[in-house]
Scaffold this motif. Structure first.
Motif, PDB file in Angstrom:
ATOM      1  N   PHE A  34       0.855  -0.959   0.346  1.00  0.00           N
ATOM      2  CA  PHE A  34       0.200  -0.265  -0.351  1.00  0.00           C
ATOM      3  C   PHE A  34       1.000   1.587  -0.248  1.00  0.00           C
ATOM      4  CE2 PHE A  34      -4.027  -2.594   1.552  1.00  0.00           C
ATOM      5  CZ  PHE A  34      -3.242  -3.304   1.856  1.00  0.00           C
ATOM      6  N   TYR A  36       0.579   5.116   0.702  1.00  0.00           N
ATOM      7  CA  TYR A  36       0.247   6.449   1.205  1.00  0.00           C
ATOM      8  C   TYR A  36       0.899   7.742   1.697  1.00  0.00           C
ATOM      9  CZ  TYR A  36      -2.583   2.584   4.098  1.00  0.00           C
ATOM     10  OH  TYR A  36      -3.353   1.591   4.699  1.00  0.00           O
ATOM     11  N   LYS A  42      -1.810  15.461  10.037  1.00  0.00           N
ATOM     12  CA  LYS A  42      -2.797  13.968   9.522  1.00  0.00           C
ATOM     13  C   LYS A  42      -2.665  13.554   9.000  1.00  0.00           C
ATOM     14  CE  LYS A  42      -5.186  18.312   8.685  1.00  0.00           C
ATOM     15  NZ  LYS A  42      -6.519  18.906   8.746  1.00  0.00           N
ATOM     16  N   SER A  43      -4.097  12.423   9.126  1.00  0.00           N
ATOM     17  CA  SER A  43      -3.475  11.018   9.295  1.00  0.00           C
ATOM     18  C   SER A  43      -3.761  10.349   8.187  1.00  0.00           C
ATOM     19  CB  SER A  43      -5.044  10.207   9.607  1.00  0.00           C
ATOM     20  OG  SER A  43      -4.783   8.980   9.549  1.00  0.00           O
ATOM     21  N   LEU A  44      -2.980   9.319   7.556  1.00  0.00           N
ATOM     22  CA  LEU A  44      -2.684   8.713   6.106  1.00  0.00           C
ATOM     23  C   LEU A  44      -3.848   8.469   5.012  1.00  0.00           C
ATOM     24  CD1 LEU A  44      -0.839   6.045   8.429  1.00  0.00           C
ATOM     25  CD2 LEU A  44       0.075   7.288   6.757  1.00  0.00           C
ATOM     26  N   LEU A  46      -4.739   6.798   2.053  1.00  0.00           N
ATOM     27  CA  LEU A  46      -4.273   5.792   1.286  1.00  0.00           C
ATOM     28  C   LEU A  46      -4.322   6.095  -0.490  1.00  0.00           C
ATOM     29  CD1 LEU A  46      -3.872   2.793   0.849  1.00  0.00           C
ATOM     30  CD2 LEU A  46      -6.274   1.923   0.462  1.00  0.00           C
ATOM     31  N   GLN A 105      -0.954  -3.958   8.257  1.00  0.00           N
ATOM     32  CA  GLN A 105       0.250  -4.054   7.528  1.00  0.00           C
ATOM     33  C   GLN A 105       1.092  -3.576   8.380  1.00  0.00           C
ATOM     34  OE1 GLN A 105      -1.372  -1.142   5.135  1.00  0.00           O
ATOM     35  NE2 GLN A 105      -3.131  -2.376   4.934  1.00  0.00           N
ATOM     36  N   PHE A 107       4.742  -0.568   8.160  1.00  0.00           N
ATOM     37  CA  PHE A 107       4.716   0.300   7.460  1.00  0.00           C
ATOM     38  C   PHE A 107       6.491   0.954   7.509  1.00  0.00           C
ATOM     39  CE2 PHE A 107       0.704   2.388   6.369  1.00  0.00           C
ATOM     40  CZ  PHE A 107       0.201   1.813   7.566  1.00  0.00           C
ATOM     41  N   GLY A 108       6.466   1.557   6.709  1.00  0.00           N
ATOM     42  CA  GLY A 108       8.078   1.842   5.838  1.00  0.00           C
ATOM     43  C   GLY A 108       8.403   3.095   6.972  1.00  0.00           C
TER      44      GLY A 108
ATOM     45  N   MET B  34      -6.651  -2.039  14.586  1.00  0.00           N
ATOM     46  CA  MET B  34      -4.944  -2.071  15.326  1.00  0.00           C
ATOM     47  C   MET B  34      -4.707  -0.551  16.481  1.00  0.00           C
ATOM     48  SD  MET B  34      -4.241  -4.340  11.831  1.00  0.00           S
ATOM     49  CE  MET B  34      -6.010  -3.848  11.542  1.00  0.00           C
ATOM     50  N   TYR B  36      -1.158   1.630  16.629  1.00  0.00           N
ATOM     51  CA  TYR B  36      -0.501   1.882  15.760  1.00  0.00           C
ATOM     52  C   TYR B  36       0.564   3.381  16.772  1.00  0.00           C
ATOM     53  CZ  TYR B  36      -0.759  -0.208  11.564  1.00  0.00           C
ATOM     54  OH  TYR B  36      -0.718  -2.184  11.105  1.00  0.00           O
ATOM     55  N   GLN B  38       3.434   6.201  15.927  1.00  0.00           N
ATOM     56  CA  GLN B  38       4.175   6.871  15.345  1.00  0.00           C
ATOM     57  C   GLN B  38       4.925   8.381  15.681  1.00  0.00           C
ATOM     58  OE1 GLN B  38       2.016   9.160  12.029  1.00  0.00           O
ATOM     59  NE2 GLN B  38       3.375   8.844  10.525  1.00  0.00           N
ATOM     60  N   PRO B  44       4.620   4.661  10.708  1.00  0.00           N
ATOM     61  CA  PRO B  44       3.622   3.906  11.707  1.00  0.00           C
ATOM     62  C   PRO B  44       4.099   2.277  12.099  1.00  0.00           C
ATOM     63  CG  PRO B  44       2.332   4.504  10.033  1.00  0.00           C
ATOM     64  CD  PRO B  44       3.564   4.821   9.166  1.00  0.00           C
ATOM     65  N   LEU B  88      -2.181   6.408  16.420  1.00  0.00           N
ATOM     66  CA  LEU B  88      -3.548   6.342  15.592  1.00  0.00           C
ATOM     67  C   LEU B  88      -3.870   4.652  15.940  1.00  0.00           C
ATOM     68  CD1 LEU B  88      -0.259   6.911  12.344  1.00  0.00           C
ATOM     69  CD2 LEU B  88      -2.471   8.150  12.944  1.00  0.00           C
ATOM     70  N   GLY B 100      -7.284  -6.312   4.080  1.00  0.00           N
ATOM     71  CA  GLY B 100      -8.366  -5.372   3.255  1.00  0.00           C
ATOM     72  C   GLY B 100      -7.141  -3.754   3.437  1.00  0.00           C
ATOM     73  N   ARG B 101      -8.441  -3.040   2.825  1.00  0.00           N
ATOM     74  CA  ARG B 101      -8.226  -1.240   3.284  1.00  0.00           C
ATOM     75  C   ARG B 101      -8.496  -1.206   4.922  1.00  0.00           C
ATOM     76  NH1 ARG B 101     -10.855   3.856   0.808  1.00  0.00           N
ATOM     77  NH2 ARG B 101      -9.939   5.186   2.508  1.00  0.00           N
ATOM     78  N   LEU B 102      -7.166  -0.596   5.233  1.00  0.00           N
ATOM     79  CA  LEU B 102      -6.949  -0.411   6.884  1.00  0.00           C
ATOM     80  C   LEU B 102      -8.233   1.231   6.429  1.00  0.00           C
ATOM     81  CD1 LEU B 102      -3.463  -0.706   7.996  1.00  0.00           C
ATOM     82  CD2 LEU B 102      -6.054  -2.347   8.658  1.00  0.00           C
ATOM     83  N   PHE B 104      -8.044   4.631   9.196  1.00  0.00           N
ATOM     84  CA  PHE B 104      -7.060   5.007   9.880  1.00  0.00           C
ATOM     85  C   PHE B 104      -8.105   5.747  10.327  1.00  0.00           C
ATOM     86  CE2 PHE B 104      -2.777   3.573  10.150  1.00  0.00           C
ATOM     87  CZ  PHE B 104      -2.838   2.753   8.700  1.00  0.00           C
ATOM     88  N   GLY B 105      -7.889   6.437  12.352  1.00  0.00           N
ATOM     89  CA  GLY B 105      -8.157   7.765  12.802  1.00  0.00           C
ATOM     90  C   GLY B 105      -7.354   9.112  12.793  1.00  0.00           C
ATOM     91  N   ARG B 106      -7.786  10.169  13.273  1.00  0.00           N
ATOM     92  CA  ARG B 106      -6.530  10.909  12.809  1.00  0.00           C
ATOM     93  C   ARG B 106      -5.423  10.845  13.644  1.00  0.00           C
ATOM     94  NH1 ARG B 106      -9.125  16.919  13.809  1.00  0.00           N
ATOM     95  NH2 ARG B 106      -7.309  17.368  13.039  1.00  0.00           N
ATOM     96  N   GLY B 107      -4.751  10.164  14.417  1.00  0.00           N
ATOM     97  CA  GLY B 107      -4.238  10.324  14.996  1.00  0.00           C
ATOM     98  C   GLY B 107      -4.206  11.362  16.682  1.00  0.00           C
TER      99      GLY B 107
END
Lengths: 116, 114
Positions: A34, A36, A42-44, A46, A105, A107-108, B34, B36, B38, B44, B88, B100-102, B104-107
């Motif tokens: 994926f 992003y 702000k959030s990620l 996609l 997932q 992440f890098g 989940m 995360y 960051q 993350p 997050l 599936g697609r994740l 996310f909340g804003r964090g």
């Protein structure tokens, strides 16, 4: 385990040039990767999902001709920002889906792109 | 209404405090939850992974999922300055090798001061 690397970590380029970002899964095979984009505080967001050997699926509003994604192997995906402009400046993060018993997932570390 | 809501904070607590972070969601199809962490200018890092409702504990971290209320929480006990980061929440409806697609909340930005 489940380590993802990205290269470069930071890149500055001139407007109009193209930039390639590599994403590698180091200790697992990522059938799905994926990409992003993240703006400050702000959030990620996609951008696209890619499966190895297939064309990427882009999210609505993401220009596929501008953000070229290649997922040639189970451990490597690349994002090329073509004809970059200042508004493309952002933090780009990739992730790989590890599958198996923990379907999430990994992440890098991200790539900071600055277009002058 | 966004699919996942998370208060962005910032949240500032003294070292040793118990921290509570929360997210709400609207899609009842979400099954995988989940958290995360960051750090600034980093990708993350997966902290906790939970399937369906219930609690999961890992060291100082406890994740709770209440699917009936569509509410998830992350508790951090004995918080440390090194816990200062953005947290997050993320969730997904699907599973499998074609992950599936994740969503996310804003964090939530957390600062733990010594």
């Amino acid at each position: 385990g489940a380590v993802v690397s990205q290269h470069p970590s930071r890149v500055i380029c001139k407007s109009g040039t193209s930039v390639k970002i590599e994403c590698r899964s180091l200790d697992f095979q990522a059938t799905t990767m994926f990409w992003y984009r993240q703006f400050p505080k702000k959030s990620l967001m996609l951008m696209a999902t890619s499966n190895e050997g297939s064309k990427a699926t882009y999210e609505q509003g993401v220009e596929k001709d501008k953000f070229l994604i290649n997922h040639a192997s189970l451990t490597l995906s690349t994002l090329t920002v073509t004809s970059a402009h200042p508004e493309d400046s952002s933090f780009y993060i990739c992730s790989g889906g590890a599958g198996g018993s923990t379907d999430t997932q990994y992440f890098g570390p991200g790539t900071r792109l600055t277009v002058l | 209404q966004k699919e996942v809501e998370q208060d962005p904070g910032p949240l500032s607590v003294p070292e040793g405090a118990i921290v509570s972070l929360n997210c709400t969601y609207s899609n009842s199809a979400f099954q995988y939850f989940m958290w995360y962490r960051q750090y600034s200018r980093k990708g993350p890092e997966l902290l906790m992974y939970t399937y369906s409702s219930g609690n999961k504990e890992d060291g100082r971290f406890t994740a709770q999922v209440d699917k009936s209320s569509k509410y998830i929480s992350l508790f951090i006990r004995d918080s440390q300055p090194s816990d200062s980061a953005t947290y997050l929440c993320a969730m997904s409806a699907a599973r499998g090798s074609t992950l599936g697609r994740l969503y996310f909340g804003r964090g939530t930005q957390l600062t733990v001061w010594p």
